[in-house]
Design an enzyme around this catalytic site. Sequence first.
Site, PDB file in Angstrom:
ATOM      1  N   TYR A  84      30.092  39.670  40.937  1.00 19.55           N
ATOM      2  CA  TYR A  84      29.873  41.117  40.887  1.00 19.55           C
ATOM      3  C   TYR A  84      28.416  41.495  41.156  1.00 19.55           C
ATOM      4  O   TYR A  84      28.115  42.661  41.397  1.00 19.55           O
ATOM      5  CB  TYR A  84      30.294  41.673  39.519  1.00 19.55           C
ATOM      6  CG  TYR A  84      31.781  41.930  39.412  1.00 19.55           C
ATOM      7  CD1 TYR A  84      32.685  40.870  39.396  1.00 19.55           C
ATOM      8  CD2 TYR A  84      32.285  43.219  39.325  1.00 19.55           C
ATOM      9  CE1 TYR A  84      34.053  41.092  39.297  1.00 19.55           C
ATOM     10  CE2 TYR A  84      33.660  43.455  39.222  1.00 19.55           C
ATOM     11  CZ  TYR A  84      34.528  42.391  39.211  1.00 19.55           C
ATOM     12  OH  TYR A  84      35.880  42.622  39.119  1.00 19.55           O
ATOM     13  N   LYS A 132      36.199  27.337  35.859  1.00 21.75           N
ATOM     14  CA  LYS A 132      36.815  26.487  36.885  1.00 21.75           C
ATOM     15  C   LYS A 132      35.793  25.390  37.177  1.00 21.75           C
ATOM     16  O   LYS A 132      35.289  25.271  38.295  1.00 21.75           O
ATOM     17  CB  LYS A 132      37.147  27.350  38.122  1.00 21.75           C
ATOM     18  CG  LYS A 132      37.891  26.638  39.221  1.00 21.75           C
ATOM     19  CD  LYS A 132      39.368  26.404  38.931  1.00 21.75           C
ATOM     20  CE  LYS A 132      39.991  25.601  40.064  1.00 21.75           C
ATOM     21  NZ  LYS A 132      41.397  25.213  39.767  1.00 21.75           N
ATOM     22  N   ASP A 138      43.075  28.718  36.153  1.00 21.54           N
ATOM     23  CA  ASP A 138      44.458  28.710  36.651  1.00 21.54           C
ATOM     24  C   ASP A 138      45.428  28.302  35.544  1.00 21.54           C
ATOM     25  O   ASP A 138      46.497  28.886  35.390  1.00 21.54           O
ATOM     26  CB  ASP A 138      44.606  27.828  37.906  1.00 21.54           C
ATOM     27  CG  ASP A 138      43.908  26.481  37.802  1.00 21.54           C
ATOM     28  OD1 ASP A 138      43.194  26.228  36.806  1.00 21.54           O
ATOM     29  OD2 ASP A 138      44.079  25.660  38.730  1.00 21.54           O
ATOM     30  N   ASP A 183      37.961  39.763  34.909  1.00 20.49           N
ATOM     31  CA  ASP A 183      38.619  40.919  35.513  1.00 20.49           C
ATOM     32  C   ASP A 183      40.102  40.622  35.723  1.00 20.49           C
ATOM     33  O   ASP A 183      40.980  41.396  35.332  1.00 20.49           O
ATOM     34  CB  ASP A 183      37.939  41.246  36.854  1.00 20.49           C
ATOM     35  CG  ASP A 183      38.656  42.376  37.573  1.00 20.49           C
ATOM     36  OD1 ASP A 183      38.937  43.401  36.928  1.00 20.49           O
ATOM     37  OD2 ASP A 183      38.952  42.222  38.774  1.00 20.49           O
ATOM     38  N   ASP A 186      43.778  41.899  33.314  1.00 20.35           N
ATOM     39  CA  ASP A 186      44.966  42.611  33.805  1.00 20.35           C
ATOM     40  C   ASP A 186      46.216  41.846  33.383  1.00 20.35           C
ATOM     41  O   ASP A 186      47.210  42.433  32.947  1.00 20.35           O
ATOM     42  CB  ASP A 186      44.939  42.755  35.337  1.00 20.35           C
ATOM     43  CG  ASP A 186      44.307  44.069  35.784  1.00 20.35           C
ATOM     44  OD1 ASP A 186      43.546  44.669  34.993  1.00 20.35           O
ATOM     45  OD2 ASP A 186      44.566  44.500  36.925  1.00 20.35           O
TER      46      ASP A 186
END
Length: 350
Positions: free
Chosen positions: A145, A195, A228, A252, A256
């Site tokens: 970002y 990750k 993941d 982010d 959701d």
Amino acid sequence: MCAQPSTLVGGFFVPPPISQETRVLTHRIGIIGGDGIGPEVIAEGLKVIDAAGVSLETVDYDLGGSRYGRDGTVLPDEVLEEWRDLDALYLGAVGTPEVPPGVIERGLLLKMRFALDLYVNLRPFVYPADDIDFRVVRENTEGTYAGEGGFMRRGTPFEIATQGSVNTRHGVERAVRYSFELAMTRRKHLTLVHKTNVLTFAGDLWERTFNEVAAEYPEVETAYNHVDAACIYFVQSPQQYDVIVTDNLFGDILTDLGGAVSGGIGLASSANLNPDRTGPSMFEPVHGSAPDIAGQGIANPKAAILSGAMMLDFLGESDAAARVEAACADPSTEVEGTKAIGDAVAALVA
Ligand code: IPM
Ligand code: MN
């Protein structure tokens, strides 16, 4: 920071604070209803806060996609400066389909997060029916970002676009420290999501920082999930989580998903916090402006109302915040219609 003359802002006359005492009792809040369903859901949030007995001195700001469409204004620096004197900002949703991607997101939301140093994006997921109760701490000022990168030979067959992930020790450490402190107030379990098997530079910095800070919190049990794998656990066993700390983009996406598995995005609230309180923090629902249902009175205002509860809590009104949260979970508030839901919640908090 001291008493200011009366100002005319966004079309609303704002009287100056009457006395030192008034300043202590009244919270000065900037309201950005924004676009689409934003103003509708924020109106219900303000109704509920009022019913809970907390008095706010509000200043309205007409900002977002439709304002941009009218006169090209996104977020002027003077407005940003004015905000520094507020106690908090309460935002509905910004963005309209006509505005090109990035203009409002980077020019308004990210500018606000970066300039006001809102370095923690705190997103709670509570869904008692499925025993879900966890918090995601999303680092809110760095990662992909940050805006690092650019184009070369744009529009040619040999075009190059890069968008790097910026991770500073300072930025990572403050998000991690906030998360350990938060875990100490809860079930004392903190999961790092990243990750590290592929993002070996950024992941290494995150993991080292996490482990070093963990040594200062021996009571907090820690875990690590690749992002993941975390997506699977969010769907299959979200009960395992208490507090999660993660990078900006992973946070982010995961939040959701968190909304989707814990009652829907219509309930997902968030706080963009400046925990050091060097400026106002900003409170907004996770959902967007939903232009397809705007103006129909059918949007669920609970995400905005619960974001309002987070704001009350951060302002020291923890009793009112708890009442609002409890009211939102009460079956009597499971009614249809934006206003009807707001009225049902307001009736319970009074
Ligand atoms: C969110 C939103 C924003 C983000 C966008 C609108 C800039 O998706 O708050 O989650 O990506 O952070
Ligand atoms: Mn998002």
